[in-house]
Design a protein around this motif. Sequence first.
Motif, short mmCIF file in Angstrom:
data_model
loop_
_atom_site.label_atom_id
_atom_site.label_comp_id
_atom_site.label_asym_id
_atom_site.label_seq_id
_atom_site.Cartn_x
_atom_site.Cartn_y
_atom_site.Cartn_z
N ILE A 32 0.85 -1.18 0.00
CA ILE A 32 0.00 0.00 0.00
C ILE A 32 0.89 1.24 0.00
O ILE A 32 1.82 1.35 0.81
CB ILE A 32 -0.92 0.03 1.24
CG1 ILE A 32 -1.77 -1.24 1.30
CG2 ILE A 32 -1.81 1.28 1.23
CD1 ILE A 32 -2.52 -1.40 2.62
N ILE A 33 0.62 2.17 -0.91
CA ILE A 33 1.36 3.43 -0.99
C ILE A 33 0.37 4.57 -0.85
O ILE A 33 -0.59 4.67 -1.62
CB ILE A 33 2.13 3.56 -2.32
CG1 ILE A 33 3.03 2.34 -2.54
CG2 ILE A 33 2.96 4.85 -2.34
CD1 ILE A 33 3.63 2.27 -3.94
N ALA A 34 0.58 5.42 0.15
CA ALA A 34 -0.28 6.58 0.36
C ALA A 34 0.60 7.82 0.42
O ALA A 34 1.42 7.97 1.34
CB ALA A 34 -1.09 6.43 1.65
N ARG A 35 0.45 8.67 -0.57
CA ARG A 35 1.26 9.89 -0.65
C ARG A 35 0.30 11.05 -0.91
O ARG A 35 -0.20 11.22 -2.02
CB ARG A 35 2.29 9.77 -1.77
CG ARG A 35 3.40 10.82 -1.73
CD ARG A 35 4.27 10.74 -2.96
NE ARG A 35 4.93 9.48 -3.11
CZ ARG A 35 6.15 9.20 -2.64
NH1 ARG A 35 6.81 10.12 -1.96
NH2 ARG A 35 6.70 8.03 -2.84
N GLY A 36 0.02 11.83 0.13
CA GLY A 36 -0.98 12.88 -0.03
C GLY A 36 -2.33 12.25 -0.34
O GLY A 36 -2.78 11.33 0.34
N ASN A 37 -2.96 12.72 -1.41
CA ASN A 37 -4.26 12.15 -1.80
C ASN A 37 -4.12 11.10 -2.89
O ASN A 37 -5.11 10.70 -3.50
CB ASN A 37 -5.22 13.26 -2.26
CG ASN A 37 -4.78 13.92 -3.56
OD1 ASN A 37 -3.63 13.83 -3.96
ND2 ASN A 37 -5.71 14.60 -4.22
N GLN A 38 -2.88 10.63 -3.13
CA GLN A 38 -2.63 9.60 -4.13
C GLN A 38 -2.46 8.24 -3.43
O GLN A 38 -1.56 8.08 -2.61
CB GLN A 38 -1.36 9.92 -4.93
CG GLN A 38 -1.36 11.30 -5.57
CD GLN A 38 -2.30 11.37 -6.75
OE1 GLN A 38 -2.46 10.42 -7.51
NE2 GLN A 38 -2.94 12.53 -6.92
N LEU A 39 -3.33 7.30 -3.76
CA LEU A 39 -3.33 5.99 -3.11
C LEU A 39 -3.15 4.90 -4.14
O LEU A 39 -3.85 4.89 -5.18
CB LEU A 39 -4.66 5.79 -2.36
CG LEU A 39 -5.09 6.95 -1.45
CD1 LEU A 39 -6.50 6.72 -0.93
CD2 LEU A 39 -4.11 7.14 -0.29
N THR A 40 -2.25 3.98 -3.86
CA THR A 40 -1.96 2.87 -4.80
C THR A 40 -1.93 1.56 -4.03
O THR A 40 -1.30 1.47 -2.98
CB THR A 40 -0.60 3.09 -5.49
OG1 THR A 40 -0.61 4.33 -6.21
CG2 THR A 40 -0.31 1.95 -6.47
N LEU A 41 -2.61 0.56 -4.57
CA LEU A 41 -2.60 -0.79 -3.99
C LEU A 41 -1.94 -1.74 -4.97
O LEU A 41 -2.30 -1.78 -6.15
CB LEU A 41 -4.02 -1.26 -3.69
CG LEU A 41 -4.89 -0.40 -2.78
CD1 LEU A 41 -6.21 -1.12 -2.49
CD2 LEU A 41 -4.17 -0.06 -1.48
N LYS A 42 -0.99 -2.53 -4.46
CA LYS A 42 -0.31 -3.53 -5.27
C LYS A 42 -0.39 -4.88 -4.56
O LYS A 42 -0.36 -4.94 -3.32
CB LYS A 42 1.16 -3.17 -5.49
CG LYS A 42 1.39 -1.88 -6.26
CD LYS A 42 2.88 -1.64 -6.48
CE LYS A 42 3.14 -0.39 -7.30
NZ LYS A 42 4.60 -0.20 -7.59
N ILE A 43 -0.49 -5.94 -5.33
CA ILE A 43 -0.39 -7.30 -4.79
C ILE A 43 0.62 -8.06 -5.63
O ILE A 43 0.54 -8.06 -6.87
CB ILE A 43 -1.74 -8.03 -4.80
CG1 ILE A 43 -2.73 -7.31 -3.87
CG2 ILE A 43 -1.58 -9.48 -4.35
CD1 ILE A 43 -4.11 -7.96 -3.82
N ASN A 44 1.59 -8.63 -4.95
CA ASN A 44 2.66 -9.41 -5.61
C ASN A 44 3.34 -8.60 -6.70
O ASN A 44 3.69 -9.12 -7.77
CB ASN A 44 2.09 -10.72 -6.17
CG ASN A 44 1.53 -11.61 -5.08
OD1 ASN A 44 1.94 -11.55 -3.93
ND2 ASN A 44 0.56 -12.46 -5.45
N GLY A 45 3.53 -7.30 -6.42
CA GLY A 45 4.25 -6.44 -7.35
C GLY A 45 3.42 -5.86 -8.47
O GLY A 45 3.91 -5.02 -9.23
N GLU A 46 2.16 -6.26 -8.60
CA GLU A 46 1.29 -5.78 -9.67
C GLU A 46 0.34 -4.70 -9.12
O GLU A 46 -0.28 -4.89 -8.06
CB GLU A 46 0.46 -6.92 -10.25
CG GLU A 46 1.28 -8.02 -10.90
CD GLU A 46 1.86 -7.60 -12.25
OE1 GLU A 46 1.31 -6.64 -12.85
OE2 GLU A 46 2.84 -8.22 -12.69
#
Length: 553
Positions: free
Chosen positions: A185-199
């Motif tokens: 899980i990457i949360a930077r300000g209002n930008q959120l990204t979810l990855k599983i197994n590198g994807e």
Amino acid sequence: MSSPAFFRRPRLLAGLLATAVVCSFSLTAQAIEPVGFKPIFNGKDLSGWEGDVSYWSVKDGVIIGQSTEENPCTKNTFLQWTDGKLDDFELKLEFRLSGTEQANSGIQFRSQVEPDGHVVGYQADMDRSGKWLGGLYDERGRGSLAVRGQSTVVNGPKDMEKTSKGDGDKLAEKINLDGWNEYHIIARGNQLTLKINGETMCTVTDEDEANRDLDGVLALQLHSGPPMTIEFRNIQLRRLPLEGRKKVVFVAGSKSHGYFSHEHNAGCLLLAEKLSQTDLAVQTAVYLNGWPTDVTAFDNADTVVCYCDGGGRHFLNPHLQEFDHVMARGTGLVCIHYAVETVPGKEGDHFLKWLGGYFEPNWSVNPHWTADFKSLPKHPITRGVKPFSINDEWYYHMRFVDGMEGVTPILSAMPPRETLNRKDGPHSNNPHVREAVLVRKEEQHVGWAYERDNNGRAFGFTGGHWHVNWQHDDFRKVVLNAIAWTAHAEVPKNGLQSPTPTEEEMKSNQDYPQPNNWKFAPPKTEVKQTATEKPAAQLVAKKKSLNLSTAAR
């Protein structure tokens, strides 16, 4: 053991933090390099985590959340990380979900805890059916923000622009429903990204200022429903430098002297609240009752505020090497009252390097007196501050770095003779201070700014014995300005304006119960006649003649 507390603005204002007052930051500030991932689960027990142990346990290095026929989960239950809270971060962990297709779990982040214990907000979703796995959900909020394969711009609870980022079914092929997988899980300000197994599974840009969260708790979910087991291991956190706002970490010492004095917890909580009420774009974190158990506490701090007992009990003393790494990154430092005191030797040498000066026993003294600050230097810390006088336990005759190199006195006053009436002792009196005050008639510096060689900044402030003094607007403004300055934020022309604390605010969060015969009495508010400001450059030019720190030890 420290416990964390965060001050948050209402969601609407919290949303504004990501974009407001970006121009206020100093152009000379060094960019903070992200620190690496650190484990926040010890693999042995639930230290640092809190939840219903009838569902949550640890075995073989794995956190296990389990419901059974004999012990069903009738409502969602959560295991919360209690050592700290999240703002901008990356989280990596491995998970395995077992049970029927109805088995469901999730990772709550930047979430809030409701009165009934339910954790609400952002959730990295997972389920056995694969329908929600890899999606971002707003628990008890706006519902699904993005499913696997989507990129979403959230403008409001019912206004979401969703576009395809990939084939959800093909992404599902990258996930082992029967084995271990890595969530990132990457949360930077209002930008959120979810990855599983590198994807990358989904991304969300949350423009919904009224409902988004820029900070909050981390928790693991066990969903209600049929029997299931969710397992987590190798949980690692990496804090990221904040963009568009400054991070101020307060560390409050444990309870000390008594009601309304040395109120470290109440003082830090009050200052954090008042800082958040200014126009400064700021994120505050408050760790209570001593050294943080959160191993990532300082990793994205722009400045650290210490308000605690000092001397041999100072919580920095056992952590010199660890905290030296924090200072080496150019992180700011503010030490309030007793926190400016440590012991001579390696501890004192570190304080000189970090703070530019400190209270040295048998050199410095700690009397109570009314300091009369008749004039103030021209410096960002004094912006909007009027000359004032106030009674406190103003420590003075600090041990400064040789030649006061890099030190700018901010608050200086001449102590009255009565402050040296006590017998000689480690804190009461000594020949060195008598020579400085009674013979050479030197003003004493009880607040000072320090600029380190690595562009780090510090501020020492010897007041703060009486909690009530934080109600004095100029007393409080000096410290708030200094916190901003040490964080490399631009201090406004009129300083940081914060509402005067009410009596109820002043009495909140005290370590001790209020004595029966105690009555609230506000601090002295007399302001002395304004004198001509002394430019900081003139003060620097006079430093060598003061000869306060170069005398033989």
